[in-house]
Scaffold this motif. Structure first.
Motif, short mmCIF file in Angstrom:
data_model
loop_
_atom_site.label_atom_id
_atom_site.label_comp_id
_atom_site.label_asym_id
_atom_site.label_seq_id
_atom_site.Cartn_x
_atom_site.Cartn_y
_atom_site.Cartn_z
N ASP A 153 1.46 -1.39 -0.13
CA ASP A 153 -0.47 0.10 -0.27
C ASP A 153 1.26 1.12 0.07
O ASP A 153 0.58 2.24 0.69
N ASN A 154 1.82 1.52 -1.10
CA ASN A 154 2.68 2.51 -0.91
C ASN A 154 3.55 2.84 0.44
O ASN A 154 4.54 3.95 0.08
N VAL A 155 3.57 1.69 1.47
CA VAL A 155 4.13 2.21 2.69
C VAL A 155 5.63 1.68 2.46
O VAL A 155 6.03 0.22 1.55
N ILE A 156 6.96 2.28 2.32
CA ILE A 156 8.33 1.86 2.24
C ILE A 156 9.32 2.44 3.82
O ILE A 156 10.21 1.31 3.62
N GLY A 157 8.66 2.87 4.80
CA GLY A 157 8.81 2.28 6.21
C GLY A 157 8.42 3.30 7.30
O GLY A 157 7.52 3.31 6.97
N MET A 158 9.36 3.53 7.65
CA MET A 158 8.97 5.51 9.09
C MET A 158 9.58 5.81 9.30
O MET A 158 10.81 5.54 10.15
N ILE A 159 8.79 6.72 9.89
CA ILE A 159 9.87 7.47 10.30
C ILE A 159 9.84 8.00 12.14
O ILE A 159 7.98 8.18 11.93
N PHE A 160 10.26 7.75 12.75
CA PHE A 160 9.82 8.74 14.29
C PHE A 160 10.51 9.96 14.87
O PHE A 160 11.97 10.35 14.87
N LEU A 161 9.97 10.45 15.88
CA LEU A 161 10.37 11.64 16.54
C LEU A 161 10.76 10.38 18.03
O LEU A 161 8.91 10.53 18.45
N ILE A 162 11.21 10.18 18.47
CA ILE A 162 11.43 9.66 20.01
C ILE A 162 12.34 10.18 21.21
O ILE A 162 12.60 11.08 21.02
N ASP A 163 11.42 9.61 21.98
CA ASP A 163 12.35 10.79 22.72
C ASP A 163 11.79 12.17 23.92
O ASP A 163 12.87 12.69 23.99
N ILE A 164 10.45 12.69 23.31
CA ILE A 164 9.86 14.22 23.31
C ILE A 164 9.94 14.47 24.69
O ILE A 164 9.42 13.86 24.73
N ASP A 165 11.08 15.10 24.84
CA ASP A 165 11.24 15.36 26.17
C ASP A 165 10.34 17.33 26.31
O ASP A 165 11.04 18.06 25.48
N GLY A 166 9.14 17.32 26.89
CA GLY A 166 8.82 18.57 27.48
C GLY A 166 9.77 19.73 28.33
O GLY A 166 10.17 20.22 27.75
N TRP A 167 10.72 18.96 29.32
CA TRP A 167 11.20 19.90 30.45
C TRP A 167 12.34 19.48 29.02
O TRP A 167 12.68 21.19 29.76
N SER A 168 13.34 19.30 28.54
CA SER A 168 14.26 19.69 28.10
C SER A 168 14.41 20.42 26.23
O SER A 168 14.87 21.17 25.66
N ARG A 169 12.71 20.19 26.05
CA ARG A 169 12.15 20.48 25.11
C ARG A 169 13.59 19.43 23.48
O ARG A 169 14.18 20.56 23.25
N SER A 170 13.79 18.31 23.84
CA SER A 170 14.54 17.87 22.93
C SER A 170 13.69 16.35 22.25
O SER A 170 12.96 15.65 22.77
N ALA A 171 13.81 16.22 21.38
CA ALA A 171 13.77 14.50 20.72
C ALA A 171 14.52 14.18 20.07
O ALA A 171 15.26 14.86 19.05
#
Length: 351
Positions: free
Chosen positions: A123-141
């Motif tokens: 169904d045209n899917v070739i992979g995935m992309i992620f933003l992980i460990d999204i930390d609101g306190w340090s504003r880091s991902a």
């Protein structure tokens, strides 16, 4: 006592403002080669069909089974955040209340010119992309992309990653309002290091012997690379690969506005300290395209655009925080990725 209460109230407000929202609407993102939509549990079996975990130890430093388990957890966490579930309610929560966003990567490309989309079977899917460990306190991902074995080395990650990063850095509510986005790369994965450098990442540290190299039966270092919001340039990160901004994507207008404001502040400081004011920088001459405007191939471009760097819109004295000089980036705007990988298959991808 009143002053103490007011101070505590201000501290509480500051804490609340750094908290991530209880729920999120994961936006679709459009690229020139791919488009992204929120990933679902139903997409996970397609990763196995795509042989997406092939060579995992070389690309991420983990074995295939661990990598598969991580992807399943990340997608579940992403859907839990969409549903407004607290980390403790999702069953795959995090004690620090960090969050994850997962997109499925889809393409309509027909690289082998057989009249059918290359990924029609999934169904045209070739992979995935992620933003992980999204930390609101340090504003880091942290960002990570995984592609099927036959879709690596074709430029898909170079199209998707900067657009996800632009959304991640864009101010809320249009984007996530992150301050830092980082990656961890095994030292053997020199291809990925090169790609990340082209996106504006800089090495920030090395974790010695942090990963096991199963192929060579020895430990290897993990290279940590990152980029900050006031360093990241959403236009240059795409232009390095001959691609263009799509203004309708989430966070693009806000990211450009914030970047222009940052440049203006730097110019004002130079003026106040007696330095010469610099030109308006890349944004004065760059022309982000709308989705309706197709990218030019090398055959469509005017001859003067192909005669050298002197005729490109980037001058040597432009004001920019881009961590690499003009001589170290690709000045060409040729859409080389249109034919990259045609008729070929790669075992590794610059992820």
């Amino acid at each position: 006592m009143t002053e103490i209460n007011e101070t505590l109230s201000m501290a509480t407000d500051a804490q609340v403002k750094r908290d991530l929202p209880q729920s999120i609407v994961i936006p679709p993102i459009t690229g020139e080669m791919v488009h992204l939509r929120p990933a679902t549990i139903d997409d996970l079996p397609r990763l196995d069909e795509l042989d997406a975990f092939y060579g995992a130890s070389k690309i991420t430093g983990k074995d295939a089974a661990s990598e598969r388990a991580l992807m399943h957890t990340w997608v579940k966490r992403s859907q839990a955040w969409e549903a407004g579930q607290a980390p403790t309610e999702s069953g795959v929560g995090d004690p620090e209340s960090r969050r994850t966003i997962a997109w499925a990567v889809l393409t309509d490309a027909d690289h082998d010119d057989d009249g059918f989309a290359d990924a029609a079977s999934t169904d045209n899917v070739i992979g995935m992309i992620f933003l992980i460990d999204i930390d609101g306190w340090s504003r880091s991902a942290r960002i990570q992309i995984v592609l099927g074995k036959d879709y690596r080395g074709r430029g898909y990650s170079r199209d998707a990653m900067p657009r996800v990063m632009t959304y991640g850095f864009a101010p809320e509510p249009a984007g996530l309002g992150m301050h830092r986005i980082w990656v961890g790369v095994p030292e053997q994965n020199t291809r990925s290091v090169s790609v990340y450098q082209s996106l504006g990442f800089v090495p920030s540290g090395t974790s010695r012997d942090a990963l096991w190299d199963a192929e060579n039966n020895k430990y290897q270092d993990l290279i940590v690379m990152d980029t900050l919001v006031d360093e990241y340039d959403p236009i240059r990160s795409l232009d390095a690969f001959g691609m263009h901004l799509i203004e309708d994507n989430p966070g693009v207008k806000e990211a450009l506005s914030a970047r222009e404001h940052s440049i203006a502040i730097q110019q004002n400081k130079q003026t106040e300290t007696g330095g010469q004011s610099q030109p308006q920088g890349y944004y004065a001459s760059a022309r982000p395209r709308s989705e309706a405007q197709p990218a030019q191939s090398k055959h469509d471009q005017a001859p003067q655009q192909e005669t050298g760097a002197a005729n490109t819109p980037h001058s040597a004295d432009e004001e920019s925080n881009w961590p690499y000089g003009q001589a170290e980036r690709k000045p060409s705007k040729e859409a080389w990725w249109r034919t990259l990988g045609r008729g070929r298959k790669r075992d590794t991808e610059g992820e």
